[in-house]
Design a protein around this motif. Structure first.
Motif, short mmCIF file in Angstrom:
data_model
loop_
_atom_site.label_atom_id
_atom_site.label_comp_id
_atom_site.label_asym_id
_atom_site.label_seq_id
_atom_site.Cartn_x
_atom_site.Cartn_y
_atom_site.Cartn_z
N GLY B 272 0.81 -1.20 0.00
CA GLY B 272 0.00 0.00 0.00
C GLY B 272 0.85 1.26 0.00
O GLY B 272 0.58 2.22 -0.74
N LEU B 273 1.92 1.25 0.80
CA LEU B 273 2.75 2.44 0.90
C LEU B 273 3.50 2.70 -0.40
O LEU B 273 3.61 3.85 -0.84
CB LEU B 273 3.75 2.27 2.06
N VAL B 274 4.04 1.63 -1.01
CA VAL B 274 4.79 1.83 -2.25
C VAL B 274 3.85 2.34 -3.34
O VAL B 274 4.17 3.28 -4.08
CB VAL B 274 5.49 0.52 -2.67
N ALA B 275 2.66 1.74 -3.45
CA ALA B 275 1.71 2.19 -4.47
C ALA B 275 1.31 3.64 -4.22
O ALA B 275 1.20 4.43 -5.15
CB ALA B 275 0.48 1.29 -4.46
N TYR B 276 1.13 3.99 -2.95
CA TYR B 276 0.76 5.36 -2.61
C TYR B 276 1.84 6.34 -3.07
O TYR B 276 1.56 7.37 -3.66
CB TYR B 276 0.55 5.49 -1.10
N SER B 277 3.09 5.98 -2.78
CA SER B 277 4.17 6.92 -3.11
C SER B 277 4.33 7.03 -4.62
O SER B 277 4.64 8.10 -5.13
CB SER B 277 5.47 6.50 -2.45
N GLU B 278 4.08 5.93 -5.35
CA GLU B 278 4.15 6.01 -6.80
C GLU B 278 3.04 6.92 -7.33
O GLU B 278 3.25 7.71 -8.24
CB GLU B 278 4.01 4.61 -7.42
N ALA B 279 1.84 6.78 -6.75
CA ALA B 279 0.72 7.62 -7.18
C ALA B 279 1.05 9.08 -6.89
O ALA B 279 0.76 9.98 -7.69
CB ALA B 279 -0.56 7.21 -6.47
N LYS B 280 1.68 9.31 -5.75
CA LYS B 280 1.99 10.69 -5.39
C LYS B 280 3.08 11.26 -6.30
O LYS B 280 3.03 12.42 -6.69
CB LYS B 280 2.46 10.72 -3.93
N ARG B 281 4.05 10.39 -6.63
CA ARG B 281 5.15 10.84 -7.46
C ARG B 281 4.66 11.25 -8.85
O ARG B 281 5.16 12.19 -9.45
CB ARG B 281 6.19 9.73 -7.58
N THR B 282 3.68 10.50 -9.36
CA THR B 282 3.20 10.78 -10.71
C THR B 282 1.93 11.64 -10.69
O THR B 282 1.16 11.63 -11.64
CB THR B 282 2.89 9.47 -11.44
#
Lengths: 318, 504, 152
Positions: B272-282
């Motif tokens: 969940g955290l990795v997906a969140y940070s990817e969503a935030k990055r893009t």
């Protein structure tokens, strides 16, 4: 409140002893809580799950398995003696854990605190390599370790555990030096072995049963070969006097009446005597053991001495 | 593959079991402290009397439902019911606070269904090859993965990065308390028997996220969540439109969730955290992550439900459980006499395929049941008077934390951490970095110690830590995610300047 | 309590106190590691303790140079906050002796009083006590019997 409960306990206990006298017909009279002091998926959990349907079948009461992980079992064992003593709360125990942990540090319980009533199986130590490993035999591994001291890495579950003790003892017997890499549980240690992060694994026969063709056992620490692996030699055959592994059983709080302990011991002895249960355990790679409440003191004494001796030699305890 | 297995899965009894499982799982998952592991563990004995495939379908449905149910308490109470839902709180609770709780629950449902489907699809089509991912990850990879996770602190701490990093270090330290996992020392207990079992992660989550909310709630007479005055149209459709608009985010997050779910040492929280940070990055310009951005909820919820299918891959192919609920289900399988291994997926694997189709069915059933239960949960939480909400939630935190491992010590630790966490948050030390440290600490420590031992034995420490392709890729991602906010803010500043220039 | 201090004159004492405590925790950890027997269990906490000390010192310097006066406990009733936390802690402490339900009743009652801002009358007291009892009994049954949690 307290008084009431005491009265109740006494009443139950006396009822139980009456029942026990009458041939243990009324025990168990409600579901039994079976607490595993580890997380799910390990050998303790799997073997408890094997017992579960047989218990229900024979005694018509549920055996309710729950988990209380933490501190390598210490969280559960430290609380065992504050639990209900009516025989309807039992806890999984594990040798050498309950001997070595308290000998190392104050973990909230001592070996003597644990009132074991039945030891039902053990998982024999085994050296496990992947199917495509260059080590075809134990001799290959020993040879490599002699040529390259400390460079043979072997994964295992935790420190001061059966795996770790086996590694230390075997290194000594074979006059070699291998590097032990501790992982959290047999699952993680197996993963590391399968992924070739290490060269071999100190595991149990159960790893061989679960992984099938993906792994090869080089030797097992049993008196006789395991029926599931007729081609795998024992350490004894190869000239190393190593028999043992991790022993598992159940315990109750210290103040549990002797009749109740006897009734529990008989009940689990009955499960252990069931042919279908024995077959299921053997197919899973376990090795059966039948130490009942009467024989427990001698068994624990012998094991404790052996483990403490080994741990002392290994420098794990002072 | 044989579609007769689909027919097997579609019997009336199996459908009923899947429906029951999803509903029970959703309810259980929504209660903080009640986890999928526990729900599955309690129901295992019931399954002994069932056909193996039906038993598996029910257990899988409970598991799927429970992971989704965790979103409710994350969104409505700021309390992740499971570690998987930590990142759901980041945007879910702000949405609920501003009155969009119903919308948040709806999009969480769409995202969970999408994630669940993609994870199950991977399990159906690619399980044997994908299981190799679990083996490719060694100690060093886990170490770098956890450091990547910790790098999120920098981008998560909206206010003070320094305080965020310090909080992260505190969390890492808290993760050391108790008997050390892979060595034999007892650390930082100072002789107290309360601390010997360490700080239980779910209990700490409940304490650090939920107790501060309760403390703030009682202090002032204001309402818990903002309620719109007029009766609004059902927001299922609005949610569906938002979810469709973010379909790339959903698919990317689901793939991330599937892959991380395969790693036995990582789990839903990391996914969940990795997906969140990817969503935030893009993120697109204008999206404000951390202040109620629907894409944040969708990333987390799709990723954590994808870990269900992903986690079954190593469980069924390698016999190595990907997550704790998988471990319980693996035990049930063994008792049923099912042997795991790649052979399960060859010709004779009808049980496995029936189970996978059952997982699909359960995931699809989650759509109507999830939306309905979600709407009901939202209404209850919004309309219930604060006077009764606070004690009810407080009672739930106590009983839930106790139930994790039947320990009063855990409850005391939970409340204490909660009170400390409230004070800390009042002075800019947010809860999330502490929790991140607490969860990632053991992964980092074990990875480091193991990698060091192996590296020293093979005489190549540098190669061990910096010479493996997957590690290098994770390191690159870490650097990227650390630098990206800087680049982004510079670009944004330039953009503002340019606009200002053209306006003149 | 701190609310009485005018915001402008405050120098973000809270952050300074917290950061100093964190430094102390770091030092305590370093002291604790001297008692470990296995080098594998020393490396990580030592490293983290240094990181914590370094981080906290930087926070102290930063806060000294640029205090953020917006931080603080904010408005709200202290007795309510304290009553909430205290009643929950007390519940845990008496639980081993009194059993689960009587102990959590203390926590429930404490937080009920803490959360009620509208004042009390006989009717509301009865309604809340009753609904509280229903909620607690419901969860107790769910956990104890449906989920087989051995509640004390």
């Amino acid at each position: 409140m307290l008084n009431l409960r005491t009265v109740k306990t006494v009443a139950i206990a006396s009822a139980l002893s009456l029942a026990a006298a009458a041939g243990a017909l009324a025990f168990p009279d409600k579901p039994i809580d079976y607490i595993i002091p580890f997380g799910p998926g390990g050998e303790s959990d799997i073997s408890a799950r094997f017992q579960q349907p047989f218990f229900k079948d024979k005694f018509d009461q549920d055996l309710v398995v729950s988990y209380k992980p933490g501190g390598g079992g210490a969280v559960g064992w430290a609380q065992l003696n504050s639990m209900a003593t009516d025989g309807h709360t039992i806890m999984g125990i594990n040798l050498p854990h309950i001997v070595i942990k308290p000998a190392q540090k104050d973990v909230g319980f001592t070996t003597g605190d644990i009132n074991a009533f039945y030891m039902f199986h053990y998982t024999p130590d085994a050296v496990v390599v992947t199917a495509d490993s260059p080590y075809q035999t134990l001799a290959d591994l020993v040879e490599d370790a002699k040529a390259n001291p400390a460079s043979v890495t072997m994964s295992g579950s935790g420190k001061a555990t059966a795996n770790h003790l086996a590694q230390i003892r075997f290194d000594k017997m074979a006059g070699i030096q291998t590097t032990y890499v501790p992982f959290k549980g047999t699952g993680a240690s197996t993963t590391a072995n399968l992924g070739k992060q290490v060269k071999a694994q100190w595991g149990y026969t159960t790893v061989g049963a679960a992984q099938g063709d993906a792994v090869r056992l080089l030797a097992v620490a049993m008196e006789e070969r395991h029926p599931l692996f007729p081609d795998v030699p024992t350490f004894k055959e190869l000239g190393y006097d190593m028999v043992g592994g991790a022993y598992r059983g159940m315990a109750v709080p210290k103040d549990t009446p002797a009749e109740t302990v006897k009734a529990l011991s008989d009940a689990f002895g009955e499960i252990n005597a069931d042919e279908a249960f024995r077959k299921q355990m053997l197919d899973g790679g376990f090795a059966l053991l039948d130490i009942d409440a009467a024989g427990m003191a001698d068994f624990m004494k012998a094991r404790s001495d052996e483990y403490l001796q080994a741990a002392k030699e290994a420098g794990l305890i002072e | 593959m044989d579609f007769s297995n689909l027919a097997n899965a579609l019997t009336f009894a199996n459908l009923a079991l899947a429906l029951f499982g999803v509903i029970a799982g959703t309810v259980i998952g929504s209660i903080p402290g009640l986890s999928a592991t526990m729900a599955v563990a309690v129901l295992v004995p019931i399954t002994f009397a069932m056909a193996p495939a039906s038993a598996l379908i029910m257990l899988g449905a409970i598991y799927t439902g429970a992971i989704y149910g965790g979103a409710y308490s994350a969104i409505l109470l700021n309390t992740p019911g499971t570690p998987s839902a930590i990142a759901t709180t980041f945007d879910g609770y702000p949405m609920a606070k501003r009155g969009d709780g119903d919308l948040a629950v709806a999009i969480a449902c769409y995202a969970s269904v999408t994630g669940g489907m993609i994870g199950a699809l991977a399990l159906l089509l690619l399980a044997p090859p994908l299981s190799q991912v679990a083996l490719a990850f060694g100690p060093v990879e886990y170490l770098w993965l956890s450091i990547f996770g910790l790098s999120l602190i920098a981008s998560l701490s909206t206010g003070n990065v320094l305080k965020g990093l310090t909080g992260g270090a505190l969390g890492l330290l808290l993760s050391c308390v108790g008997v050390a996992e892979i060595s034999a020392d007892i650390r930082l207990t100072f002789g107290s028997s309360t601390l010997i079992g360490g700080i239980e992660v779910v209990g700490a989550l409940i304490g650090l996220y939920c107790i501060p909310v309760l403390i703030d709630l009682v202090a002032t007479p204001e309402r818990h969540l903002k309620v719109e005055e007029e009766v609004r149209a059902v927001r299922f459709r609005e949610g569906a439109r938002i979810a469709w608009g973010s379909r790339f985010n959903l698919i990317r997050s689901s793939v991330i969730g599937t892959v991380i779910g395969i790693l036995p040492g990582a789990g839903g929280s990391v996914a969940g955290l990795v997906a969140y940070s990817e969503a935030k990055r893009t993120a697109k310009p204008g999206q404000k992550f951390g202040e109620g951005e629907p894409d944040g909820i969708m990333a987390t919820e799709s990723a954590n439900n994808a870990t269900v299918g992903g986690g079954f891959i190593p469980t069924l192919v390698l016999g190595i459980p990907g997550t704790p609920p998988d471990a319980v289900i693996l035990g049930a399988l063994l008792v049923q006499g099912v042997r795991t291994g790649p052979a399960l997926f060859d010709g004779g694997g009808s049980i496995v395929y029936t189970f996978i189709f059952g997982l699909f069915i359960a995931t699809i059933l989650m759509l109507p049941t999830g939306l309905l239960i979600g709407r009901y949960a939202y209404k209850t939480i919004v309309t219930i008077p604060k006077t009764i909400l606070v004690p009810a939630v407080g009672f739930m935190t106590i009983i839930g934390t106790f139930a994790i491992r039947n320990s009063i010590s855990d409850v005391i630790i939970m409340i204490t951490l909660g009170a400390i966490g409230w004070v800390l948050s009042r002075f800019g030390f947010a809860a999330s970095p502490i929790v991140l440290g607490l969860i990632l600490g053991p992964i980092a420590e074990q990875g480091f110690v193991q990698a060091w031992i192996i590296g020293e034995a093979t005489g190549n420490l540098t190669g061990m830590f910096f010479g493996r392709p997957i590690s290098l890729a994770i390191i690159a991602f870490t650097i990227l995610s650390l630098l990206y906010p800087l680049v982004q803010s510079r670009r944004a500043k330039r953009l503002i300047k340019m606009q200002a220039g053209s306006n003149d | 309590m701190t609310d009485a201090v005018p915001a402008k004159s405050r120098k973000d004492i809270g952050t300074l106190v917290i950061a100093s405590l964190l430094v102390a925790i770091g030092l305590l950890t370093l002291y604790d590691t001297t008692g470990y027997s296995d080098s594998d269990s020393i490396v990580f906490p030592t490293f983290v303790a240094y990181a914590l000390i370094l981080g906290s010192l930087t926070v102290i310097i930063h806060c000294w140079l640029r205090p953020n006066p917006e931080l603080g406990f904010g408005t709200g009733d202290w007795w309510r906050r304290l009553l909430l936390v205290a009643s929950m802690i007390v519940a845990c402490l008496v639980m081993p002796f009194s059993g689960f339900l009587p102990a959590t009743a203390i926590a429930f009652a404490g937080s009920l009083v803490a959360a009620r801002h509208e004042g009390w009358d006989v009717k509301s007291a009865l309604v809340f006590a009753l609904s509280g009892a229903v909620i607690m009994a419901g969860f107790y049954v769910l956990f104890r019997f449906a989920l087989s949690v051995p509640l004390p």
